[in-house]
Scaffold this motif. Structure first.
Motif, PDB file in Angstrom:
ATOM      1  N   SER A 169       0.839  -1.207   0.000  1.00 22.99           N
ATOM      2  CA  SER A 169       0.000   0.000   0.000  1.00 22.99           C
ATOM      3  C   SER A 169       0.867   1.246   0.000  1.00 22.99           C
ATOM      4  O   SER A 169       1.963   1.254   0.559  1.00 22.99           O
ATOM      5  CB  SER A 169      -0.911   0.041   1.234  1.00 22.99           C
ATOM      6  N   ARG A 170       0.343   2.294  -0.627  1.00 21.57           N
ATOM      7  CA  ARG A 170       0.941   3.615  -0.487  1.00 21.57           C
ATOM      8  C   ARG A 170      -0.021   4.498   0.288  1.00 21.57           C
ATOM      9  O   ARG A 170      -1.233   4.248   0.323  1.00 21.57           O
ATOM     10  CB  ARG A 170       1.282   4.227  -1.850  1.00 21.57           C
ATOM     11  N   VAL A 171       0.525   5.539   0.909  1.00 22.60           N
ATOM     12  CA  VAL A 171      -0.270   6.416   1.759  1.00 22.60           C
ATOM     13  C   VAL A 171      -0.683   7.644   0.958  1.00 22.60           C
ATOM     14  O   VAL A 171       0.171   8.361   0.423  1.00 22.60           O
ATOM     15  CB  VAL A 171       0.530   6.828   3.020  1.00 22.60           C
ATOM     16  N   LEU A 172      -1.987   7.887   0.874  1.00 24.85           N
ATOM     17  CA  LEU A 172      -2.519   9.025   0.140  1.00 24.85           C
ATOM     18  C   LEU A 172      -2.598  10.238   1.063  1.00 24.85           C
ATOM     19  O   LEU A 172      -2.996  10.126   2.226  1.00 24.85           O
ATOM     20  CB  LEU A 172      -3.906   8.708  -0.412  1.00 24.85           C
ATOM     21  N   THR A 173      -2.239  11.408   0.533  1.00 26.10           N
ATOM     22  CA  THR A 173      -2.183  12.621   1.339  1.00 26.10           C
ATOM     23  C   THR A 173      -2.935  13.760   0.663  1.00 26.10           C
ATOM     24  O   THR A 173      -3.256  13.709  -0.532  1.00 26.10           O
ATOM     25  CB  THR A 173      -0.728  13.058   1.571  1.00 26.10           C
ATOM     26  N   ASP A 174      -3.162  14.829   1.460  1.00 26.09           N
ATOM     27  CA  ASP A 174      -3.726  16.040   0.887  1.00 26.09           C
ATOM     28  C   ASP A 174      -2.594  16.910   0.339  1.00 26.09           C
ATOM     29  O   ASP A 174      -1.428  16.476   0.288  1.00 26.09           O
ATOM     30  CB  ASP A 174      -4.575  16.779   1.922  1.00 26.09           C
ATOM     31  N   ASP A 175      -2.916  18.153  -0.035  1.00 20.43           N
ATOM     32  CA  ASP A 175      -1.900  18.998  -0.658  1.00 20.43           C
ATOM     33  C   ASP A 175      -0.856  19.499   0.332  1.00 20.43           C
ATOM     34  O   ASP A 175       0.148  20.099  -0.067  1.00 20.43           O
ATOM     35  CB  ASP A 175      -2.537  20.174  -1.398  1.00 20.43           C
ATOM     36  N   GLN A 235      -9.239   5.867   4.036  1.00 20.23           N
ATOM     37  CA  GLN A 235      -9.027   6.621   2.800  1.00 20.23           C
ATOM     38  C   GLN A 235      -7.548   6.864   2.526  1.00 20.23           C
ATOM     39  O   GLN A 235      -7.164   7.184   1.407  1.00 20.23           O
ATOM     40  CB  GLN A 235      -9.730   7.977   2.893  1.00 20.23           C
ATOM     41  N   ALA A 236      -6.731   6.725   3.548  1.00 17.98           N
ATOM     42  CA  ALA A 236      -5.307   7.025   3.398  1.00 17.98           C
ATOM     43  C   ALA A 236      -4.543   5.942   2.656  1.00 17.98           C
ATOM     44  O   ALA A 236      -3.381   6.157   2.278  1.00 17.98           O
ATOM     45  CB  ALA A 236      -4.671   7.243   4.768  1.00 17.98           C
ATOM     46  N   LEU A 237      -5.145   4.776   2.459  1.00 16.18           N
ATOM     47  CA  LEU A 237      -4.406   3.649   1.883  1.00 16.18           C
ATOM     48  C   LEU A 237      -4.890   3.314   0.486  1.00 16.18           C
ATOM     49  O   LEU A 237      -6.099   3.209   0.239  1.00 16.18           O
ATOM     50  CB  LEU A 237      -4.535   2.424   2.784  1.00 16.18           C
ATOM     51  N   THR A 281       3.229   1.453   3.138  1.00 14.80           N
ATOM     52  CA  THR A 281       2.971   0.627   4.313  1.00 14.80           C
ATOM     53  C   THR A 281       2.448  -0.737   3.864  1.00 14.80           C
ATOM     54  O   THR A 281       2.555  -1.080   2.695  1.00 14.80           O
ATOM     55  CB  THR A 281       2.004   1.350   5.278  1.00 14.80           C
ATOM     56  N   ASP A 282       1.909  -1.527   4.801  1.00 13.73           N
ATOM     57  CA  ASP A 282       1.623  -2.950   4.530  1.00 13.73           C
ATOM     58  C   ASP A 282       2.885  -3.598   3.968  1.00 13.73           C
ATOM     59  O   ASP A 282       2.893  -4.191   2.888  1.00 13.73           O
ATOM     60  CB  ASP A 282       0.453  -3.116   3.561  1.00 13.73           C
ATOM     61  N   LEU A 283       3.959  -3.492   4.728  1.00 14.80           N
ATOM     62  CA  LEU A 283       5.277  -3.906   4.268  1.00 14.80           C
ATOM     63  C   LEU A 283       5.425  -5.415   4.284  1.00 14.80           C
ATOM     64  O   LEU A 283       4.864  -6.111   5.144  1.00 14.80           O
ATOM     65  CB  LEU A 283       6.349  -3.259   5.155  1.00 14.80           C
ATOM     66  N   CYS A 297       9.887   4.422   9.516  1.00 16.13           N
ATOM     67  CA  CYS A 297       9.072   5.140  10.500  1.00 16.13           C
ATOM     68  C   CYS A 297       8.109   4.160  11.166  1.00 16.13           C
ATOM     69  O   CYS A 297       7.577   3.263  10.505  1.00 16.13           O
ATOM     70  CB  CYS A 297       8.270   6.255   9.836  1.00 16.13           C
ATOM     71  N   GLN A 298       7.861   4.375  12.449  1.00 22.84           N
ATOM     72  CA  GLN A 298       6.972   3.459  13.152  1.00 22.84           C
ATOM     73  C   GLN A 298       5.522   3.634  12.743  1.00 22.84           C
ATOM     74  O   GLN A 298       4.782   2.659  12.638  1.00 22.84           O
ATOM     75  CB  GLN A 298       7.144   3.636  14.662  1.00 22.84           C
ATOM     76  N   LEU A 299       5.098   4.888  12.497  1.00 26.49           N
ATOM     77  CA  LEU A 299       3.713   5.162  12.137  1.00 26.49           C
ATOM     78  C   LEU A 299       3.675   6.191  11.013  1.00 26.49           C
ATOM     79  O   LEU A 299       4.681   6.828  10.701  1.00 26.49           O
ATOM     80  CB  LEU A 299       2.939   5.695  13.356  1.00 26.49           C
ATOM     81  N   VAL A 300       2.508   6.361  10.408  1.00 24.89           N
ATOM     82  CA  VAL A 300       2.356   7.315   9.314  1.00 24.89           C
ATOM     83  C   VAL A 300       2.479   8.736   9.836  1.00 24.89           C
ATOM     84  O   VAL A 300       2.395   8.998  11.043  1.00 24.89           O
ATOM     85  CB  VAL A 300       0.994   7.137   8.603  1.00 24.89           C
TER      86      VAL A 300
END
Length: 341
Positions: free
Chosen positions: A211-217, A226-228, A250-252, A306-309
């Motif tokens: 998975s990749r982490v989706l972000t805002d601007d 929604q972040a994944l 993530t989801d490594l 990193c431990q968390l997003v």
């Protein structure tokens, strides 16, 4: 890694433009320089394909650069990594402001200790490894918005294998010395460079993630699920080319040895750098192509365990993992392995 025994040690004090540093010199040819400020690695060198020392990290080259912290090169990230939305968060029902008095564009980046002074606790030798442990503290009232107590230690381990493989290890530990739970999520921000490459464009990158982490601007992850976004594991860029990355994954997926191995490799020389992390201890790897760096944009690639997003301090889905109880310790272990091909 098959190892050679260490027969003598080398840990010395030095300076960079007046900035105190520690220099570790391995008897089999590797060398690391660590600044007192932030326990920040300034340089890691190991014997390359022709036997001469090659630089493997893109660190600060002056005390002024270190003080400016552009790009947070090789920074140790405590007690959070990446950013906190609007420099504020709520923990255990209380709101905390990390940047009181700040105007528009508020953000809090990469924790509290990137400008802190670390002192040497000890140096040691074990098998083929030369290690240096540095310590610092966070006290209530020392930093705005973080009224918690932590003891922090950073241990760097320098090793060289019999086949020329070199390893730089990090063990980052935070212990809650207070009487209430504290929010803690650790990280590391190394910038990798391979010999003979002035840019990352020609290199190959492999990230073992689903998975990749989706972000805002503002590069803050979207809320909840929604972040994944799913990706095909592993993620491969062959080569990186002109791709611009400031992306968390993530989801490594661990390898056969049980570690998550993100690999930066040169197809031309066969040399590689691998960042290893424990999948259940560090759930995220963030990759940054350095396009916005003031010096050397795209000359190196940040691969950050990193431990968390990002913005974990504001995420309900991170609350349970974030809280560190009184007397408990949290640890991040990561290794960077150089192979000459």
């Amino acid at each position: 890694m098959e190892t050679q025994p260490v027969t003598r040690t080398g840990v010395e004090r030095s300076t960079l433009d007046g900035e105190p540093t520690w220099v570790l010199t391995h008897p089999h040819g590797a060398r690391v320089v660590v600044a007192e400020t932030g326990a920040t690695v300034l340089s890691w060198q190991a014997p390359g394909r022709d036997g001469d020392l090659v630089e493997l990290l893109d660190g600060y080259t002056s005390a002024a650069e270190l003080a400016g912290r552009d790009g947070y090169r090789n920074a140790v990230l405590v007690p959070w990594s990446n950013r906190v939305r609007d420099a504020g968060y709520t923990f255990a029902g209380t709101h905390h402001d990390l940047a009181p008095g700040a105007g528009s564009g508020r953000e809090a980046l990469h924790g509290l200790l990137t400008g802190a002074r670390f002192v040497r606790a000890q140096a040691s030798v074990r098998d083929s490894t030369l290690a240096l442990r540095l310590v610092a503290t966070i006290e209530p009232g020392q930093y705005p918005g973080y009224p918690f107590s932590l003891d922090v230690s950073v241990t760097y381990a320098l090793g060289v294998g019999s086949e020329g493989e070199a390893r730089l290890g990090l063990q980052l530990e935070a212990t809650n010395t207070g009487e209430v739970a504290a929010p803690v999520a650790l990280g590391w921000h190394p910038y990798l460079r391979l010999p003979g490459h002035n840019a990352v464009d020609e290199l190959e990158l492999t990230v073992p993630a689903r998975s990749r982490v989706l972000t805002d601007d503002r590069l803050v992850p979207l809320a909840g699920e929604q972040a994944l976004a799913g990706v095909s594991a592993p993620v491969r860029l062959s080569p990186v080319g002109e791709t611009v990355l400031d992306q968390a994954f993530t989801d490594l997926v661990p390898d056969d040895d049980g570690v998550v191995a993100t690999v930066l490799r040169s197809a031309r020389t066969g040399e590689s750098l691998t960042v290893e992390q424990e999948p259940f201890q560090a759930q995220v790897v963030h990759v940054f192509t350095g396009d916005s760096l003031r010096r050397g944009p795209r000359a190196s690639l940040a691969v950050e365990p990193c431990q968390l997003v990002a913005d974990a301090l504001n995420r309900p889905d991170c609350a349970e993992q974030l809280a560190l109880a009184p007397g408990e310790q949290r640890q991040l272990v990561s290794d960077i392995v150089y192979r000459r091909g």
